[in-house]
Design a protein around this motif. Structure first.
Motif, mmCIF file in Angstrom:
data_model
loop_
_atom_site.group_PDB
_atom_site.id
_atom_site.type_symbol
_atom_site.label_atom_id
_atom_site.label_comp_id
_atom_site.label_asym_id
_atom_site.label_seq_id
_atom_site.Cartn_x
_atom_site.Cartn_y
_atom_site.Cartn_z
ATOM 1 N N SER A 82 38.918 -27.647 28.806
ATOM 2 C CA SER A 82 40.237 -27.556 29.414
ATOM 3 C C SER A 82 40.612 -26.094 29.636
ATOM 4 N N VAL A 83 41.032 -25.784 30.841
ATOM 5 C CA VAL A 83 41.391 -24.422 31.210
ATOM 6 C C VAL A 83 42.616 -23.960 30.428
ATOM 7 N N ARG A 84 43.585 -24.822 30.274
ATOM 8 C CA ARG A 84 44.814 -24.445 29.558
ATOM 9 C C ARG A 84 44.527 -24.165 28.080
ATOM 10 N N ILE A 85 43.684 -24.960 27.474
ATOM 11 C CA ILE A 85 43.333 -24.755 26.056
ATOM 12 C C ILE A 85 42.578 -23.440 25.902
ATOM 13 N N ARG A 86 41.632 -23.185 26.789
ATOM 14 C CA ARG A 86 40.843 -21.942 26.712
ATOM 15 C C ARG A 86 41.732 -20.721 26.908
ATOM 16 N N ALA A 87 42.658 -20.814 27.854
ATOM 17 C CA ALA A 87 43.566 -19.686 28.105
ATOM 18 C C ALA A 87 44.442 -19.417 26.886
ATOM 19 N N ALA A 88 44.938 -20.471 26.255
ATOM 20 C CA ALA A 88 45.779 -20.298 25.066
ATOM 21 C C ALA A 88 44.966 -19.708 23.914
ATOM 22 N N LEU A 89 43.717 -20.116 23.782
ATOM 23 C CA LEU A 89 42.849 -19.552 22.732
ATOM 24 C C LEU A 89 42.564 -18.077 22.989
ATOM 25 N N GLU A 90 42.276 -17.735 24.244
ATOM 26 C CA GLU A 90 41.985 -16.344 24.575
ATOM 27 C C GLU A 90 43.196 -15.452 24.364
ATOM 28 N N GLU A 91 44.377 -15.967 24.646
ATOM 29 C CA GLU A 91 45.596 -15.182 24.463
ATOM 30 C C GLU A 91 46.052 -15.164 23.010
ATOM 31 N N GLY A 92 45.541 -16.065 22.224
ATOM 32 C CA GLY A 92 45.953 -16.138 20.821
ATOM 33 C C GLY A 92 47.323 -16.767 20.647
ATOM 34 N N ASP A 93 47.772 -17.491 21.627
ATOM 35 C CA ASP A 93 49.085 -18.134 21.587
ATOM 36 C C ASP A 93 48.938 -19.521 20.956
ATOM 37 N N VAL A 94 49.158 -19.592 19.653
ATOM 38 C CA VAL A 94 48.957 -20.830 18.905
ATOM 39 C C VAL A 94 49.970 -21.896 19.331
ATOM 40 N N ALA A 95 51.209 -21.503 19.567
ATOM 41 C CA ALA A 95 52.228 -22.480 19.969
ATOM 42 C C ALA A 95 51.859 -23.121 21.305
ATOM 43 N N ASP A 96 51.412 -22.308 22.255
ATOM 44 C CA ASP A 96 50.990 -22.830 23.557
ATOM 45 C C ASP A 96 49.723 -23.680 23.408
ATOM 46 N N LEU A 97 48.841 -23.276 22.519
ATOM 47 C CA LEU A 97 47.610 -24.030 22.263
ATOM 48 C C LEU A 97 47.941 -25.456 21.812
ATOM 49 N N TYR A 98 48.819 -25.587 20.841
ATOM 50 C CA TYR A 98 49.183 -26.913 20.347
ATOM 51 C C TYR A 98 49.985 -27.704 21.376
ATOM 52 N N LEU A 99 50.811 -27.020 22.147
ATOM 53 C CA LEU A 99 51.583 -27.697 23.188
ATOM 54 C C LEU A 99 50.649 -28.274 24.257
ATOM 55 N N ASN A 100 49.685 -27.451 24.706
ATOM 56 C CA ASN A 100 48.723 -27.915 25.710
ATOM 57 C C ASN A 100 47.826 -29.026 25.155
#
Length: 149
Positions: A82-100
């Protein structure tokens, strides 16, 4: 005076009685042996049938577990792509990671059917967690699942 002569009938009757007793004993012994072996064969047949039934049920259970594991593996691979999950992981945004991830896994979290399975073997989860590169759990934000932790 004459001596009484032995009766021929009593000797023949005695022989017949002994012959009848010997035949009854032989038939009883043969019947007992046949019943013993028949019971033993029946027990062996029942044991073999139970063993086969057990093995088939264990095989079916293992097959179902393998199918479930394959479905989970495929779902994890799709989530990892998933592009959104990978982007959140690369940015280190845990809140966005769990939301996505909650959006990506909505059918799993809601308990809906995945892959056409409708007999109780559908993929379901109550919560999910992500791990960082060292294997430590990335804690979800309070709004995204602290109640499930």
């Amino acid at each position: 005076m004459s001596t009484p002569r032995p009766r021929k009938d009593s000797g023949a009757g005695n022989f017949r009685l002994r012959l009848l007793a010997a035949m009854m004993l032989t038939v009883s012994a043969v019947t007992a042996v046949v019943l013993y072996f028949a019971e033993r064969n029946l027990a062996a047949g029942v044991r073999q049938n139970l063993q086969q039934e057990f093995q088939s049920k264990v095989g079916a259970l293992l097959g179902a577990q393998e199918a479930r594991l394959a479905a989970i593996t495929e779902r994890c691979r799709a989530l990892a792509k998933s592009v959104r999950i990978r982007a959140a992981l690369e940015e280190g945004d845990v809140a966005d990671l769990y939301l996505n991830a909650r959006v990506e896994l909505r059918e799993v979290l809601a308990g809906n059917v995945i892959g056409g399975e409708s007999d109780g073997r559908a993929l379901r989860a109550e919560f999910f967690r992500f791990l960082d590169a060292r294997g430590a759990v990335l804690p979800p934000s309070r709004a995204e699942g602290a109640e499930k932790a």
